[in-house]
Design an enzyme around this catalytic site. Structure first.
Site, PDB file in Angstrom:
ATOM      1  N   ASP A  45       0.832  -1.210   0.000  1.00 50.28           N
ATOM      2  CA  ASP A  45       0.000   0.000   0.000  1.00 50.28           C
ATOM      3  C   ASP A  45       0.861   1.253   0.000  1.00 50.28           C
ATOM      4  O   ASP A  45       1.662   1.456   0.915  1.00 50.28           O
ATOM      5  CB  ASP A  45      -0.898   0.019   1.241  1.00 50.28           C
ATOM      6  N   HIS A  76      -0.546  -1.092  -4.645  1.00 52.53           N
ATOM      7  CA  HIS A  76      -1.809  -0.339  -4.628  1.00 52.53           C
ATOM      8  C   HIS A  76      -1.451   1.124  -4.385  1.00 52.53           C
ATOM      9  O   HIS A  76      -1.095   1.506  -3.267  1.00 52.53           O
ATOM     10  CB  HIS A  76      -2.700  -0.911  -3.513  1.00 52.53           C
ATOM     11  N   MET A  78      -2.228   4.715  -3.675  1.00 52.61           N
ATOM     12  CA  MET A  78      -3.208   5.693  -3.190  1.00 52.61           C
ATOM     13  C   MET A  78      -2.474   7.030  -3.222  1.00 52.61           C
ATOM     14  O   MET A  78      -2.091   7.590  -2.178  1.00 52.61           O
ATOM     15  CB  MET A  78      -3.678   5.318  -1.779  1.00 52.61           C
TER      16      MET A  78
END
Ligand code: DX5
Ligand code: ZN
Length: 243
Positions: A45, A76, A78
């Site tokens: 993340d 991922h 973000m």
């Protein structure tokens, strides 16, 4: 170098522990431990303090972890903007890269950038992000990530509204494949635990990101191997037809 387009399609259900809940002082060991515990992917993340308030890790850490595991590293993003980091993560050894479509100025270009670098390309949807972003992109996708919590933190509760959204995306993927489209993994991220994983799978997910439920598991209950095993058992039970 083309490396990641050949991520194996088996097993049909993949478990992807999220390093967000790992011990950041021992990340190399943690990655080796989840591989030994039979995880399928490593979920990585990336939060930038702009797209989401938190700030986590970047491509240098991905590169440092790459030699510690043979598992696919599933990044991922973000972050906003996305393109420069896509290139850096591909060079740092990522196998798949997902981003949130509203964080890109040009979604087609960002997806193509990922595939051009030999990685699987994914779009990530917040609980409130509409699915129309999929309308003209299915042929550019290898992965669709549905967030089942709002992004930014581990340890939140699974949002039940995700189940209907998963079913809608599953129907779109199945229709795409009936029309000779390529395989697309349907990933769910947030609040996945042993007691809800089967229901989430029945709604259509085939890849399960799990952070706090894996890394929070005490050694007395079999540690990471124990919880991943219980998730797999729940998945198999969830698909056995009643006698
Ligand atoms: C949240 C992250 C998730 C997070 C999931 O923004 O994208 O990957 O690690 O954590 P759990 O499984 O604890 O909800
Ligand atoms: Zn995630």
């Amino acid at each position: 170098m083309v490396k990641a387009r050949s991520i194996p399609m088996n097993p049909p259900h993949r478990i992807a522990p999220s390093l967000l809940s790992a011990d950041f002082a021992r990340l190399g060991e943690e990655v080796r431990a989840i591989e030994a515990a039979s995880a399928d992917w490593v979920h990585f993340d990336v939060m930038d303090n702009h797209y989401v308030p938190a700030l986590t890790v970047g491509p240098l850490v991905c590169r440092a972890l790459r030699p510690h595991t043979r598992l696919p590293i599933d990044v991922h993003l973000m972050v906003r903007p996305v393109d420069a980091l896509i290139v850096e993560f591909a060079e740092a050894g990522a196998n798949s890269i997902s981003f949130h479509p509203e964080a890109s100025d040009h979604v087609d270009r960002s997806l193509q950038l990922i595939r051009d670098r030999g990685c699987w390309a994914g779009l990530a949807f917040n609980p409130a992000t509409p699915l129309h972003w999929l309308d003209h992109q299915m042929h550019r996708l290898d992965l669709i990530l549905l967030m089942s919590v709002n992004p930014g933190f581990g340890g939140q509760r699974f949002l039940g509204s995700t189940l209907a959204k998963l079913a809608q995306v599953r129907a779109r993927i199945d229709a795409h494949q009936r029309n000779d489209g390529g395989a697309i993994v349907l990933q769910v991220d947030g609040g996945i635990r042993v007691d809800n994983i089967a229901e989430v799978a029945r709604a259509g997910a085939d890849c399960f990101v799990a952070g706090s439920s894996v890394f929070g598991e005490p050694d007395t209950d079999g540690g990471y191997r124990g919880v991943i095993g219980r998730m797999r058992a729940a998945l198999s039970r969830g698909f056995v037809e009643p006698a």
